[in-house]
Motif scaffolding. Structure first.
Motif, short mmCIF file in Angstrom:
data_model
loop_
_atom_site.label_atom_id
_atom_site.label_comp_id
_atom_site.label_asym_id
_atom_site.label_seq_id
_atom_site.Cartn_x
_atom_site.Cartn_y
_atom_site.Cartn_z
N UNK A 17 0.80 -1.22 0.00
CA UNK A 17 0.00 0.00 0.00
C UNK A 17 0.84 1.27 0.00
N UNK A 18 2.15 1.12 -0.09
CA UNK A 18 3.04 2.28 -0.14
C UNK A 18 3.69 2.35 -1.51
N UNK A 19 3.63 3.54 -2.11
CA UNK A 19 4.23 3.73 -3.43
C UNK A 19 5.75 3.67 -3.39
N UNK A 20 6.33 3.89 -2.20
CA UNK A 20 7.80 3.90 -2.07
C UNK A 20 8.34 2.57 -1.55
N UNK A 21 7.51 1.53 -1.57
CA UNK A 21 7.91 0.24 -1.00
C UNK A 21 9.00 -0.44 -1.82
N UNK A 22 9.84 -1.17 -1.12
CA UNK A 22 10.87 -1.97 -1.79
C UNK A 22 10.25 -3.24 -2.37
N UNK A 23 10.93 -3.80 -3.34
CA UNK A 23 10.51 -5.09 -3.87
C UNK A 23 10.82 -6.19 -2.88
N UNK A 24 9.94 -7.17 -2.84
CA UNK A 24 10.06 -8.27 -1.89
C UNK A 24 10.65 -9.49 -2.58
N UNK A 25 11.70 -10.03 -1.99
CA UNK A 25 12.33 -11.24 -2.51
C UNK A 25 12.38 -12.27 -1.39
N UNK A 26 11.62 -13.34 -1.57
CA UNK A 26 11.57 -14.41 -0.58
C UNK A 26 12.26 -15.64 -1.14
N UNK A 27 13.24 -16.14 -0.39
CA UNK A 27 13.99 -17.32 -0.83
C UNK A 27 13.27 -18.57 -0.33
N UNK A 28 12.74 -19.36 -1.25
CA UNK A 28 11.94 -20.53 -0.87
C UNK A 28 12.48 -21.84 -1.41
N UNK A 29 13.66 -21.80 -2.02
CA UNK A 29 14.23 -23.04 -2.57
C UNK A 29 14.63 -24.01 -1.49
N UNK A 30 14.82 -25.28 -1.85
CA UNK A 30 15.23 -26.30 -0.86
C UNK A 30 16.52 -25.95 -0.14
N UNK A 31 17.47 -25.35 -0.86
CA UNK A 31 18.74 -24.99 -0.24
C UNK A 31 18.54 -23.94 0.85
N UNK A 32 17.68 -22.95 0.59
CA UNK A 32 17.43 -21.90 1.58
C UNK A 32 16.62 -22.43 2.76
N UNK A 33 15.72 -23.36 2.50
CA UNK A 33 14.96 -23.96 3.61
C UNK A 33 15.90 -24.75 4.52
N UNK A 34 16.81 -25.50 3.92
CA UNK A 34 17.81 -26.25 4.70
C UNK A 34 18.70 -25.28 5.48
N UNK A 35 19.12 -24.20 4.81
CA UNK A 35 19.96 -23.20 5.47
C UNK A 35 19.21 -22.55 6.64
N UNK A 36 17.94 -22.28 6.43
CA UNK A 36 17.12 -21.69 7.49
C UNK A 36 17.06 -22.60 8.71
N UNK A 37 16.88 -23.90 8.48
CA UNK A 37 16.79 -24.85 9.58
C UNK A 37 18.12 -24.94 10.33
N UNK A 38 19.23 -25.01 9.58
CA UNK A 38 20.56 -25.14 10.20
C UNK A 38 20.88 -23.90 11.03
N UNK A 39 20.68 -22.71 10.44
CA UNK A 39 21.01 -21.48 11.15
C UNK A 39 20.10 -21.27 12.35
#
Length: 339
Positions: A17-39
């Motif tokens: 709802x903001x015209x000055x908002x940044x673009x959203x990048x969500x990492x959802x690949x298997x490698x990032x999910x594994x990295x999320x769990x480990x970290x």
């Protein structure tokens, strides 16, 4: 969610709802999910292990010693890393948007740098404490007391806080006009190379030099004392070959030197790689990879204690079995096998 479509490509925004908002990048690949769990596991273990160190030293009166107070200070700094710094960095690694607002964007880098700089201070104090204990053991009880060490730790944390505030201010981070300079939903700290060099000298190079010199003197004195004891015992026992254990102070110095070694191994790659670019930002790959190497040090310290310190292993056993709730638990003898 409100999305804007350009040429059949759906673009998501942090704040639709903001015209000055940044673009959203969500990492959802298997490698990032594994990295999320480990970290995430590393973060939880860092909090849990350092809490065990803090509870052990705080609860058991036998551990209320000057050296252990410095270890307590180090554990508090590591706890802040595991409880605050790691989770926020995990969140930014998976989702590039900053949802915590401007105030926390101002405060978070301050907390992160404070915990790191306080760790450096604790390591320096440990080296000074061990130097006095080994090189001047007769005067150690009068020179190094719980009260004096407590004052040094408080003043040291205060100095670290002032330094971090000045450092962030000179990097134009503590002014609201510098936040979200490109878009809304971004929290990025820009480190100027000139100030990165200054920080390298003050928070890494000088402590490294002081600690290495002190430990070199400690091992030199310990070696000299061991030769003197061996020569005296050989003369008494007619040069019979006998192995003589080193003093408890020397053993403690060797164990704590491993903490120092692990710390600098975690720090050196960050600074060396940072000098290869003109400016370092918190969104760069350098900051992400080697920044996590710094955080990993907070996870390693209590593991080192668990491997080398009997009092830590015994105190953990008492904590996990809930024996610390006994009325006289604070007076338990942690160096006795009968606990």
């Amino acid at each position: 969610m409100d999305n804007r479509v350009y040429k059949d490509i759906t673009v998501q925004y942090c704040f639709p709802h903001s015209n000055a908002s940044c673009r959203k990048e969500v990492q959802t690949g298997p490698a990032f999910i594994f990295l999320f769990i480990v970290l995430s596991c590393i973060s939880v273990c860092t909090v849990f292990l350092n809490l065990l160190v803090i509870i052990s030293i705080s609860h058991f009166k036998q551990l209320h010693l000057p050296t252990n107070l410095i270890i307590l200070s180090l554990a508090v700094a590591d706890l802040i890393v595991g409880l605050i710094v790691m989770p926020v960095n995990i969140m930014q690694l998976i989702d590039t948007c900053w949802y915590l607002g401007k105030l926390l964007c101002l405060i978070f880098p301050l907390i992160s740098s404070l915990s790191v700089f306080a760790s450096v201070l604790s390591l320096v104090l440990i080296a000074v404490d061990r130097y006095i204990a080994v090189c001047d053991p007769l005067l150690y009880p009068s020179r190094v007391t719980v009260c004096k060490i407590s004052i040094c730790i408080i003043l040291g944390w205060l100095f670290c806080l002032i330094y971090c505030i000045v450092f962030m201010y000179l990097n134009d981070h503590l002014t609201a006009t510098q936040l979200y300079s490109t878009c809304y939903g971004e929290c990025m700290l820009l480190l100027k190379q000139s100030w990165l060099i200054f920080d390298f000298v003050l928070s890494f190079l000088i402590p490294f030099f002081v600690i290495m010199v002190l430990y070199a003197l400690i091992f030199k004195v310990a070696r000299h004392q061991a030769k003197a004891v061996r020569a005296m015992c050989n003369s008494v026992f007619k040069k019979q070959e006998t192995k003589f254990p080193s003093s408890s102070e020397t053993k403690a110095a060797k164990k704590l030197s491993l903490v120092i070694f692990v710390y600098f191994i975690c720090w050196i790659p960050f600074y060396l790689s940072s000098f290869s670019v003109e400016n370092v930002t918190t969104s760069s790959i350098v900051w992400t990879v080697f920044g996590w190497l710094l955080f990993f040090n907070s996870f390693m310290n209590p593991i080192i204690y668990a491997i080398f310190y009997q009092w830590f292993r015994v105190s953990v056993k008492l904590i996990m079995t809930c024996r610390i709730y006994e009325s006289s638990s604070s007076r338990f003898n942690l160096f006795s096998d009968g606990v």
